[in-house]
Design a protein around this motif. Sequence first.
Motif, short mmCIF file in Angstrom:
data_model
loop_
_atom_site.label_atom_id
_atom_site.label_comp_id
_atom_site.label_asym_id
_atom_site.label_seq_id
_atom_site.Cartn_x
_atom_site.Cartn_y
_atom_site.Cartn_z
N ILE A 122 30.46 43.74 59.01
CA ILE A 122 31.24 44.55 59.93
C ILE A 122 30.94 44.08 61.35
O ILE A 122 29.79 43.95 61.75
CB ILE A 122 30.89 46.04 59.79
N ALA A 123 32.01 43.80 62.12
CA ALA A 123 31.85 43.35 63.50
C ALA A 123 31.87 44.56 64.44
O ALA A 123 32.73 45.43 64.33
CB ALA A 123 32.97 42.38 63.87
N PHE A 124 30.92 44.57 65.37
CA PHE A 124 30.85 45.66 66.35
C PHE A 124 31.32 45.15 67.72
O PHE A 124 32.38 44.57 67.82
CB PHE A 124 29.44 46.24 66.41
N ASP A 125 30.52 45.35 68.76
CA ASP A 125 30.96 45.00 70.11
C ASP A 125 30.56 43.59 70.53
O ASP A 125 29.70 42.96 69.93
CB ASP A 125 30.41 46.03 71.12
N MET A 126 31.22 43.12 71.59
CA MET A 126 30.89 41.83 72.19
C MET A 126 29.83 42.04 73.26
O MET A 126 29.84 43.04 73.98
CB MET A 126 32.14 41.19 72.79
N VAL A 127 28.90 41.10 73.36
CA VAL A 127 27.79 41.22 74.31
C VAL A 127 27.61 39.91 75.07
O VAL A 127 28.16 38.87 74.69
CB VAL A 127 26.47 41.57 73.58
N ARG A 128 26.82 39.98 76.10
CA ARG A 128 26.47 38.78 76.87
C ARG A 128 25.04 38.39 76.51
O ARG A 128 24.15 39.24 76.43
CB ARG A 128 26.59 39.07 78.36
N VAL A 129 24.83 37.08 76.28
CA VAL A 129 23.51 36.56 75.92
C VAL A 129 23.21 35.40 76.87
O VAL A 129 23.61 34.26 76.61
CB VAL A 129 23.45 36.09 74.46
N GLY A 130 22.55 35.69 77.98
CA GLY A 130 22.33 34.67 78.99
C GLY A 130 23.66 34.23 79.57
O GLY A 130 24.45 35.04 80.05
N GLU A 131 23.94 32.92 79.51
CA GLU A 131 25.22 32.39 80.01
C GLU A 131 26.30 32.39 78.93
O GLU A 131 27.44 32.01 79.19
CB GLU A 131 25.02 30.96 80.54
N ASN A 132 25.94 32.80 77.73
CA ASN A 132 26.87 32.78 76.60
C ASN A 132 27.33 34.19 76.24
O ASN A 132 26.84 35.18 76.79
CB ASN A 132 26.22 32.11 75.39
N TYR A 133 28.26 34.24 75.27
CA TYR A 133 28.74 35.52 74.76
C TYR A 133 28.45 35.59 73.26
O TYR A 133 28.32 34.56 72.59
CB TYR A 133 30.24 35.68 75.00
N GLY A 134 28.36 36.80 72.75
CA GLY A 134 28.09 36.98 71.33
C GLY A 134 28.78 38.22 70.80
O GLY A 134 29.32 39.03 71.56
N VAL A 135 28.75 38.35 69.48
CA VAL A 135 29.30 39.53 68.81
C VAL A 135 28.22 40.12 67.92
O VAL A 135 27.54 39.39 67.18
CB VAL A 135 30.54 39.17 67.95
N ILE A 136 28.06 41.44 68.01
CA ILE A 136 27.08 42.15 67.20
C ILE A 136 27.69 42.49 65.84
O ILE A 136 28.82 42.94 65.76
CB ILE A 136 26.62 43.46 67.88
N TYR A 137 26.94 42.23 64.77
CA TYR A 137 27.37 42.55 63.41
C TYR A 137 26.31 43.42 62.74
O TYR A 137 25.15 43.45 63.16
CB TYR A 137 27.54 41.28 62.57
N GLU A 138 26.74 44.08 61.67
CA GLU A 138 25.75 44.78 60.85
C GLU A 138 24.78 43.76 60.26
O GLU A 138 25.14 42.63 59.98
CB GLU A 138 26.44 45.54 59.72
N ASN A 139 23.53 44.17 60.10
CA ASN A 139 22.54 43.30 59.48
C ASN A 139 22.61 43.47 57.96
O ASN A 139 22.41 44.57 57.45
CB ASN A 139 21.13 43.66 59.98
#
Length: 312
Positions: free
Chosen positions: A80-97
């Motif tokens: 399941i995909a949750f919200d988009m986040v910033r990781v340093g200079e990059n971007y990421g997407v949070i998922y269920e573990n």
Amino acid sequence: MSNTNDQVEKKSSPKKERPMREISVDGCEVLGQGGNGAVYRLDDETIVKVYFSKRRGPEEIDRNREITKAAFVNGIPTMIAFDMVRVGENYGVIYENINAKSLSQEIAAHPEKLEEYAHMIAETLKKLHSTRFKKGTLPSSKEKMKNDVLITAKAGYYKPAEVKRILKLVEAIPERNTFIHQDFHPGNLMLQNGEIVLIDVDDSGLGHPIFDLAAMHLVYVTAAKTGHKISSLHLTKEQFARVWKIILEEYFNTKDERKLAWINRIIEGYAMVGLIKGVATSPNVKNWLRKPVIAVYKRKFFKMIDSLRPIS
């Protein structure tokens, strides 16, 4: 009167967007890594896929997050995909573990189970390619391959007549509304309770199985031979070759070496579209090397292009 105006003003004023959350992956376990990014375990409940910023912008990442949701809703075994986040200079997407390890990690840790895992990969692939979606639910894999051709041409590596020949080849691929992962390698397949769960489905689409098989050939055969995927996926060239052979044997229900060689050649032909586009656009390819390498691949591709036809 002033109260009414205030109310109107409040209603018409634009809604403020919530600022994007920033996180760190320092010290986090790496679960998998590919050409577009890496997946980290954040905690017991969530993981994050961090995209390499030079390859993907935030708008595209957020669009891919919606594709992941659509795949999940339609029964594809993914997270399941949750919200988009910033990781340093990059971007990421949070998922269920999903509390699982990738098949590349499992094979590296348990090489004696390689054949068992290879059969699981083949069986999962067959199931995905029999999963039908409503047309338009996911992007068209055929249009993606066409776009790869146009991108390569824009970079200056195809002449107009060559573009026409390749687009004719792609257009001849039969239409299907079945699931295509587009990056189906052991680093993107997680083993959970004896079953495979997909990650990195944000490039997925709908189309003929040849699109997946061609993309897989780039990893299991081409990249493995050059050593490009060996370090990141923890598998040896020999292990990649063995897994690929088992996948083809089970997928096409044959152990006939001549037939397997023919199948491999057909898949390699279609894979050339992605391979040439990758060399033409990848920032990891040295500029002085780009043109001669593409010239070699193009000669090989155009020698075989008229004999190609999709198989499944």
